[in-house]
Design a protein around this motif. Structure first.
Motif, PDB file in Angstrom:
ATOM      1  N   TRP A  18       0.833  -1.203   0.000  1.00 46.82           N
ATOM      2  CA  TRP A  18       0.000   0.000   0.000  1.00 46.82           C
ATOM      3  C   TRP A  18       0.865   1.249   0.000  1.00 46.82           C
ATOM      4  N   TYR A  19       1.884   1.277   0.831  1.00 47.47           N
ATOM      5  CA  TYR A  19       2.736   2.458   0.923  1.00 47.47           C
ATOM      6  C   TYR A  19       3.435   2.730  -0.413  1.00 47.47           C
ATOM      7  N   GLY A  20       3.988   1.704  -1.010  1.00 48.63           N
ATOM      8  CA  GLY A  20       4.694   1.885  -2.275  1.00 48.63           C
ATOM      9  C   GLY A  20       3.781   2.332  -3.398  1.00 48.63           C
ATOM     10  N   LEU A  21       2.631   1.685  -3.512  1.00 44.43           N
ATOM     11  CA  LEU A  21       1.714   2.050  -4.598  1.00 44.43           C
ATOM     12  C   LEU A  21       1.103   3.431  -4.384  1.00 44.43           C
ATOM     13  N   SER A  22       0.722   3.743  -3.143  1.00 43.12           N
ATOM     14  CA  SER A  22       0.089   5.043  -2.909  1.00 43.12           C
ATOM     15  C   SER A  22       1.111   6.181  -2.929  1.00 43.12           C
ATOM     16  N   TYR A  23       2.338   5.914  -2.540  1.00 44.75           N
ATOM     17  CA  TYR A  23       3.368   6.953  -2.557  1.00 44.75           C
ATOM     18  C   TYR A  23       3.641   7.425  -3.986  1.00 44.75           C
ATOM     19  N   TYR A  24       3.658   6.474  -4.915  1.00 47.80           N
ATOM     20  CA  TYR A  24       3.901   6.806  -6.316  1.00 47.80           C
ATOM     21  C   TYR A  24       2.610   6.978  -7.107  1.00 47.80           C
ATOM     22  N   ASP A  25       1.472   7.014  -6.400  1.00 43.99           N
ATOM     23  CA  ASP A  25       0.147   7.268  -6.982  1.00 43.99           C
ATOM     24  C   ASP A  25      -0.206   6.288  -8.103  1.00 43.99           C
ATOM     25  N   ARG A  31      -9.432   4.204  -4.966  1.00 42.47           N
ATOM     26  CA  ARG A  31      -9.201   5.409  -4.150  1.00 42.47           C
ATOM     27  C   ARG A  31      -8.196   5.138  -3.030  1.00 42.47           C
ATOM     28  N   ILE A  32      -8.180   3.929  -2.506  1.00 38.70           N
ATOM     29  CA  ILE A  32      -7.308   3.613  -1.376  1.00 38.70           C
ATOM     30  C   ILE A  32      -5.831   3.676  -1.762  1.00 38.70           C
ATOM     31  N   LEU A  33      -5.526   3.560  -3.046  1.00 41.58           N
ATOM     32  CA  LEU A  33      -4.136   3.605  -3.495  1.00 41.58           C
ATOM     33  C   LEU A  33      -3.724   4.981  -4.010  1.00 41.58           C
ATOM     34  N   SER A  34      -4.572   5.998  -3.828  1.00 39.95           N
ATOM     35  CA  SER A  34      -4.250   7.327  -4.362  1.00 39.95           C
ATOM     36  C   SER A  34      -3.300   8.071  -3.422  1.00 39.95           C
ATOM     37  N   ARG A  35      -2.589   9.005  -3.994  1.00 41.01           N
ATOM     38  CA  ARG A  35      -1.638   9.822  -3.220  1.00 41.01           C
ATOM     39  C   ARG A  35      -2.392  10.734  -2.243  1.00 41.01           C
ATOM     40  N   LEU A  37      -5.158  10.056  -0.544  1.00 42.28           N
ATOM     41  CA  LEU A  37      -5.482   9.289   0.662  1.00 42.28           C
ATOM     42  C   LEU A  37      -4.212   8.972   1.448  1.00 42.28           C
ATOM     43  N   HIS A  38      -3.122   8.724   0.762  1.00 46.04           N
ATOM     44  CA  HIS A  38      -1.830   8.484   1.408  1.00 46.04           C
ATOM     45  C   HIS A  38      -1.451   9.672   2.293  1.00 46.04           C
ATOM     46  N   ASP A  39      -1.521  10.876   1.727  1.00 45.30           N
ATOM     47  CA  ASP A  39      -1.195  12.072   2.497  1.00 45.30           C
ATOM     48  C   ASP A  39      -2.181  12.284   3.641  1.00 45.30           C
ATOM     49  N   LEU A  40      -3.457  12.018   3.401  1.00 48.06           N
ATOM     50  CA  LEU A  40      -4.472  12.181   4.437  1.00 48.06           C
ATOM     51  C   LEU A  40      -4.229  11.232   5.605  1.00 48.06           C
ATOM     52  N   ASN A  47      -1.186  13.959  13.343  1.00 51.39           N
ATOM     53  CA  ASN A  47      -1.946  14.758  14.303  1.00 51.39           C
ATOM     54  C   ASN A  47      -2.252  13.964  15.568  1.00 51.39           C
ATOM     55  N   LEU A  48      -2.585  12.687  15.405  1.00 53.66           N
ATOM     56  CA  LEU A  48      -2.871  11.851  16.581  1.00 53.66           C
ATOM     57  C   LEU A  48      -1.643  11.669  17.464  1.00 53.66           C
ATOM     58  N   LEU A  49      -0.489  11.492  16.842  1.00 56.05           N
ATOM     59  CA  LEU A  49       0.735  11.260  17.592  1.00 56.05           C
ATOM     60  C   LEU A  49       1.438  12.551  17.994  1.00 56.05           C
ATOM     61  N   GLY A  50       1.058  13.664  17.383  1.00 55.45           N
ATOM     62  CA  GLY A  50       1.688  14.938  17.699  1.00 55.45           C
ATOM     63  C   GLY A  50       3.065  15.089  17.089  1.00 55.45           C
ATOM     64  N   ILE A  51       3.290  14.450  15.957  1.00 57.01           N
ATOM     65  CA  ILE A  51       4.580  14.543  15.270  1.00 57.01           C
ATOM     66  C   ILE A  51       4.316  14.902  13.808  1.00 57.01           C
ATOM     67  N   PRO A  52       5.323  15.406  13.114  1.00 57.09           N
ATOM     68  CA  PRO A  52       5.131  15.708  11.686  1.00 57.09           C
ATOM     69  C   PRO A  52       4.871  14.422  10.884  1.00 57.09           C
ATOM     70  N   PRO A  53       3.985  14.470   9.916  1.00 56.47           N
ATOM     71  CA  PRO A  53       3.651  13.276   9.136  1.00 56.47           C
ATOM     72  C   PRO A  53       4.837  12.681   8.383  1.00 56.47           C
ATOM     73  N   GLU A  54       5.852  13.479   8.075  1.00 57.44           N
ATOM     74  CA  GLU A  54       7.007  12.971   7.330  1.00 57.44           C
ATOM     75  C   GLU A  54       7.858  12.021   8.166  1.00 57.44           C
ATOM     76  N   THR A  55       7.733  12.087   9.495  1.00 59.56           N
ATOM     77  CA  THR A  55       8.570  11.246  10.360  1.00 59.56           C
ATOM     78  C   THR A  55       7.960   9.871  10.615  1.00 59.56           C
ATOM     79  N   ILE A  56       6.743   9.644  10.201  1.00 63.24           N
ATOM     80  CA  ILE A  56       6.078   8.365  10.490  1.00 63.24           C
ATOM     81  C   ILE A  56       6.655   7.203   9.680  1.00 63.24           C
TER      82      ILE A  56
END
Length: 116
Positions: A18-25, A31-35, A37-40, A47-56
């Motif tokens: 999922w990560y690979g396919l959605s990252y490269y759109d 819809r589940i494989l779109s970029r 939804l990946h960003d969302l 937001n839930l963890l209180g950290i920037p999304p790029e660090t996940i």
């Protein structure tokens, strides 16, 4: 052990795919494989963890690597349990020497051991 390995590797493969396919759109019309939804998804987790999304993603990768080492350790322990236990006993000096274990008392010594 096969069930354990299947239950361990299935989520990793699904998440990685999922990560690979959605990252490269590469969504193939899903819809589940779109970029978007990946960003969302990563924005919500961030937001839930209180950290920037790029660090996940690096955190997830580190967790998968740790899990892999743990699973390999469990497999090694399961397959080599007798050898590990024998080596531990030998290292700690819990084993008897072979000569002591092989000696059988003669009948005279056995008689005296009953008397005392």
């Amino acid at each position: 052990m096969k069930v354990f390995l299947i239950l361990w590797v299935t989520p990793i493969v699904l998440l990685g795919s999922w990560y690979g396919l959605s990252y490269y759109d590469m969504n193939f019309g899903f819809r589940i494989l779109s970029r978007d939804l990946h960003d969302l998804v990563f924005t919500i987790y961030g937001n839930l963890l209180g950290i920037p999304p790029e660090t996940i993603p690096p955190l997830v990768l580190k967790a998968i690597i740790l899990d892999t080492f743990l699973v390999i350790g469990f497999i090694v322990i399961k397959r080599r349990r007798k050898q590990i236990w024998a080596g531990t006993r030998r290292m700690l000096g819990w084993t008897e020497s072979r000569e002591d274990a092989m000696q059988v008392p003669n009948s005279a010594e056995a008689e005296y051991s009953r008397i005392s």
